[in-house]
Scaffold this motif. Sequence first.
Motif, PDB file in Angstrom:
ATOM      1  N   LYS A   2       0.833  -1.197   0.000  1.00 60.68           N
ATOM      2  CA  LYS A   2       0.000   0.000   0.000  1.00 60.68           C
ATOM      3  C   LYS A   2       0.867   1.246   0.000  1.00 60.68           C
ATOM      4  CE  LYS A   2      -3.692   2.356   2.536  1.00 60.68           C
ATOM      5  NZ  LYS A   2      -4.597   2.306   3.720  1.00 60.68           N
ATOM      6  N   LEU A   4       1.545   4.842   1.021  1.00 57.30           N
ATOM      7  CA  LEU A   4       1.101   5.688   2.127  1.00 57.30           C
ATOM      8  C   LEU A   4       1.204   7.164   1.796  1.00 57.30           C
ATOM      9  CD1 LEU A   4       2.821   3.759   5.078  1.00 57.30           C
ATOM     10  CD2 LEU A   4       0.483   3.511   4.209  1.00 57.30           C
ATOM     11  N   THR A  32      11.248  -7.246  10.572  1.00 57.54           N
ATOM     12  CA  THR A  32      11.287  -6.816   9.178  1.00 57.54           C
ATOM     13  C   THR A  32      11.648  -7.979   8.269  1.00 57.54           C
ATOM     14  OG1 THR A  32      11.933  -4.572   9.837  1.00 57.54           O
ATOM     15  CG2 THR A  32      12.336  -5.199   7.538  1.00 57.54           C
ATOM     16  N   ASP A 205      10.340  -1.916  10.687  1.00 59.00           N
ATOM     17  CA  ASP A 205       9.003  -2.186  11.225  1.00 59.00           C
ATOM     18  C   ASP A 205       8.662  -1.395  12.481  1.00 59.00           C
ATOM     19  OD1 ASP A 205       9.115  -4.438  13.829  1.00 59.00           O
ATOM     20  OD2 ASP A 205      10.934  -3.901  12.748  1.00 59.00           O
ATOM     21  N   LEU A 224       7.627   0.531   5.427  1.00 54.33           N
ATOM     22  CA  LEU A 224       7.193  -0.064   6.689  1.00 54.33           C
ATOM     23  C   LEU A 224       6.808  -1.514   6.440  1.00 54.33           C
ATOM     24  CD1 LEU A 224       6.431   0.503   9.717  1.00 54.33           C
ATOM     25  CD2 LEU A 224       4.095   0.894   8.888  1.00 54.33           C
ATOM     26  N   ARG A 226       5.299  -4.661   8.307  1.00 48.45           N
ATOM     27  CA  ARG A 226       4.645  -5.209   9.507  1.00 48.45           C
ATOM     28  C   ARG A 226       3.235  -5.643   9.150  1.00 48.45           C
ATOM     29  NH1 ARG A 226       2.234  -2.011  13.542  1.00 48.45           N
ATOM     30  NH2 ARG A 226       3.844  -2.691  15.008  1.00 48.45           N
ATOM     31  N   LEU A 229      -0.824  -1.779   9.987  1.00 44.16           N
ATOM     32  CA  LEU A 229      -0.385  -0.417   9.710  1.00 44.16           C
ATOM     33  C   LEU A 229      -0.453   0.414  10.983  1.00 44.16           C
ATOM     34  CD1 LEU A 229       0.447   1.688   7.576  1.00 44.16           C
ATOM     35  CD2 LEU A 229      -2.002   2.104   7.191  1.00 44.16           C
ATOM     36  N   ARG A 230       0.479   1.333  11.140  1.00 44.79           N
ATOM     37  CA  ARG A 230       0.475   2.303  12.229  1.00 44.79           C
ATOM     38  C   ARG A 230       0.911   3.648  11.662  1.00 44.79           C
ATOM     39  NH1 ARG A 230       5.635   3.466  12.926  1.00 44.79           N
ATOM     40  NH2 ARG A 230       7.252   1.858  12.763  1.00 44.79           N
ATOM     41  N   THR A 232       3.188   6.460  10.636  1.00 46.66           N
ATOM     42  CA  THR A 232       4.577   6.301  10.214  1.00 46.66           C
ATOM     43  C   THR A 232       4.961   7.394   9.224  1.00 46.66           C
ATOM     44  OG1 THR A 232       6.148   4.785   9.144  1.00 46.66           O
ATOM     45  CG2 THR A 232       3.886   4.746   8.341  1.00 46.66           C
ATOM     46  N   ALA A 234       6.989   6.462   6.809  1.00 47.08           N
ATOM     47  CA  ALA A 234       7.331   5.664   5.634  1.00 47.08           C
ATOM     48  C   ALA A 234       6.404   6.003   4.472  1.00 47.08           C
ATOM     49  CB  ALA A 234       7.236   4.176   5.966  1.00 47.08           C
ATOM     50  N   TRP A 237       3.853   0.582   2.622  1.00 49.58           N
ATOM     51  CA  TRP A 237       3.605  -0.418   3.670  1.00 49.58           C
ATOM     52  C   TRP A 237       3.523  -1.800   3.032  1.00 49.58           C
ATOM     53  CZ3 TRP A 237      -1.921  -1.819   5.389  1.00 49.58           C
ATOM     54  CH2 TRP A 237      -1.883  -2.845   6.358  1.00 49.58           C
ATOM     55  N   ARG A 239       3.166  -6.074   3.986  1.00 46.94           N
ATOM     56  CA  ARG A 239       2.927  -7.138   4.959  1.00 46.94           C
ATOM     57  C   ARG A 239       3.903  -8.283   4.681  1.00 46.94           C
ATOM     58  NH1 ARG A 239      -2.649  -5.928   3.791  1.00 46.94           N
ATOM     59  NH2 ARG A 239      -3.793  -5.194   5.625  1.00 46.94           N
TER      60      ARG A 239
END
Length: 257
Positions: A2, A4, A32, A205, A224, A226, A229-230, A232, A234, A237, A239
């Motif tokens: 994704k 961001l 990571t 991460d 990022l 992880r 999502l949080r 960030t 970055a 993103w 996974r």
Amino acid sequence: MKTLDPARPPEPFFEMLRAARERLLVLDYDGTLAPFTPRREDATLYPGIAPLLVGIQQQGTRIAFVTGRPAADLAARIPLQGVEIFGAHGQEHLAPCGHLTRAALAPSSQQWLDASAARIKAAGFEHALERKYGTVAIHWRHEQPDGRVRLEELACDIARKLPADVRGLAFDGGYEFRVSGRDKGTAVADLVARHPQAIMAYLGDDLTDEDAFTALPPAGLGVLVRERLRDTRAHLWLRPPDELHAFLKSWITAAKP
């Protein structure tokens, strides 16, 4: 995968990577490239990651690692030779030739870290303690709820009387006390200064990786990695492990001679 930052989709980055004369891939390890494990010594790369990293290096991309682990510990876990490693959040530097240097620590800071580690052991949490150069970390990711509460309270109590040159920092699954002056951002800044023409990406991460994302050059890509999502800094993103595989394969494709 994704995007961001709408102004920083991955496609233009890979176009720049394709045309670049120098490429630099900078990587965190735990969370990571390797999943978290109850015992930190058991953490190994996600399946399929090792041959991708080897392939990227063989194509001529410079690979560097920026990790909270001791540099020598990480060097023993990766399938690569001649890479640069910033360990203990930048307090250590392991050159590609194998020469290790460490930032200077004030004796008073070292004494405070030693005393804090002894206090954590005395509270019955030696299993949750991690000692690194210039750092004392407490891990509660795999603690039972009551143990986590006690560790969080202990960390807060220790943090009430920090020396001027020690920072208290939360990370994903714990808390650490680290001597100021070096972090993942200063490590990335060092790389940028020495490789100003490189097209580079940083994959991380944790909250501690935010300093690294911030230190990237204007054309750099912060990724990022992880499950969730949080907030960030970055630009992208992923996974793990499937989207991480896809990103590294895209790097190989873009860097083909």
